[in-house]
Design an enzyme around this catalytic site. Structure first.
Site, PDB file in Angstrom:
ATOM      1  N   SER A 208      46.828  44.587  34.823  1.00  0.00           N
ATOM      2  CA  SER A 208      45.879  45.541  34.252  1.00  0.00           C
ATOM      3  C   SER A 208      45.938  45.625  32.726  1.00  0.00           C
ATOM      4  CB  SER A 208      46.094  46.931  34.841  1.00  0.00           C
ATOM      5  OG  SER A 208      47.321  47.485  34.415  1.00  0.00           O
TER       6      SER A 208
ATOM      7  N   LYS B 278      49.635  51.960  30.371  1.00  0.00           N
ATOM      8  CA  LYS B 278      48.267  51.760  29.900  1.00  0.00           C
ATOM      9  C   LYS B 278      48.221  52.022  28.391  1.00  0.00           C
ATOM     10  CE  LYS B 278      46.661  51.530  34.211  1.00  0.00           C
ATOM     11  NZ  LYS B 278      46.153  50.263  34.804  1.00  0.00           N
TER      12      LYS B 278
END
Length: 263
Positions: free
Chosen positions: A43, A103
């Protein structure tokens, strides 16, 4: 004979005490200052690859985990450090799932975040993207889970070159990073405008079309906003990297990523 036995037992006891204190110090160091973290998914490509190993700086934002003996516990008790900044790569505890995520911090408290045609907008201002060379990797299983990358040029035969369009995105504070675009028109390439609540943050993955992040509502199993107390620390440096299922597969090591700074 008795003296010899006593010395032997004393030596063993000293060794046990040394190991005990070494483990205790290592545990305290890990709990208070740094936490190891393996990258399990794609991701955050191409900033972070599956199999990257890094230490998370738990003191970056001036918090201490003294009140909690486990590294996964929320941070409490602000002491030294700075506030989280837009563009930081952060490890945090998922608000509703028993797992740590990593993230990029996109939205600060009070920010308005929106995606339009795959482009990020912050407080009504576009975060410009400049074309960069395509990201290239082999179409083969990666990491312990054997995840096979998705490619813009699929179908790709095993072992072939997997290509993904790459752009350099610049945030309003001047910080730049690469983002990947697998396809146009993905489900969150266009979103409503999100207003980040006080005391919470908005996160996104750099692999924009392959990331479960704050663009997805918690009501549907997504991430949503992340409370400040869930932040664990900032990722600053990749210590080691291996693409294979095990560290013993030395032929899958990526020496070019050893001691690489995270931007």
């Amino acid at each position: 004979m008795a003296d010899k036995t006593a010395r032997k037992e004393g030596g063993i006891w000293e060794t046990v005490k040394t190991i005990f204190w070494a483990l205790l110090i290592a545990g305290i160091f890990r709990t208070l200052f740094f936490q190891p973290f393996w990258i399990p998914s794609g991701s955050m490509k191409d900033t972070l690859l599956i199999g990257d190993f890094l230490f998370v700086n738990k003191m970056a934002y001036g918090y201490s985990a003294v009140s909690c003996p486990f590294s996964a516990c929320p941070i409490s008790g602000r002491i030294l450090g700075s506030d989280p900044e837009r563009g930081d790569v952060v490890v945090f505890r998922h608000p509703s799932k028993d797992v740590d995520f990593i993230k990029r911090l996109i939205g600060l408290p009070g920010d308005r975040i929106q995606m339009k045609e795959g482009i990020l907008w912050i407080n009504g201002v576009e975060a410009p993207q400049q074309p960069a060379p395509q990201f290239v990797e082999k179409k083969e299983p990666q990491g312990p889970q054997g995840l096979v990358p998705t490619c813009s040029n699929d179908p790709v035969a095993p072992g072939g070159d997997c290509l993904v369009d790459r752009y350099t995105e610049t945030l309003p504070n001047g910080r730049s990073h690469d983002v990947l675009n697998l396809t146009d028109g993905w489900i969150v390439d266009n979103t409503p405008e999100f207003t980040v609540p006080e005391g919470q943050y908005f996160f996104m993955g750099d692999n924009r079309d392959n990331s479960e992040d704050s663009r997805f509502s918690p009501a549907t199993g997504g991430l949503g906003f992340v409370p400040a107390e869930n932040l664990i620390g900032r990722a600053d440096l990749i210590m080691f990297s291996a693409a294979g299922k095990s560290l013993l597969y030395f032929w899958t090591w990526r020496p070019d990523r050893f001691l690489k700074a995270v931007h």
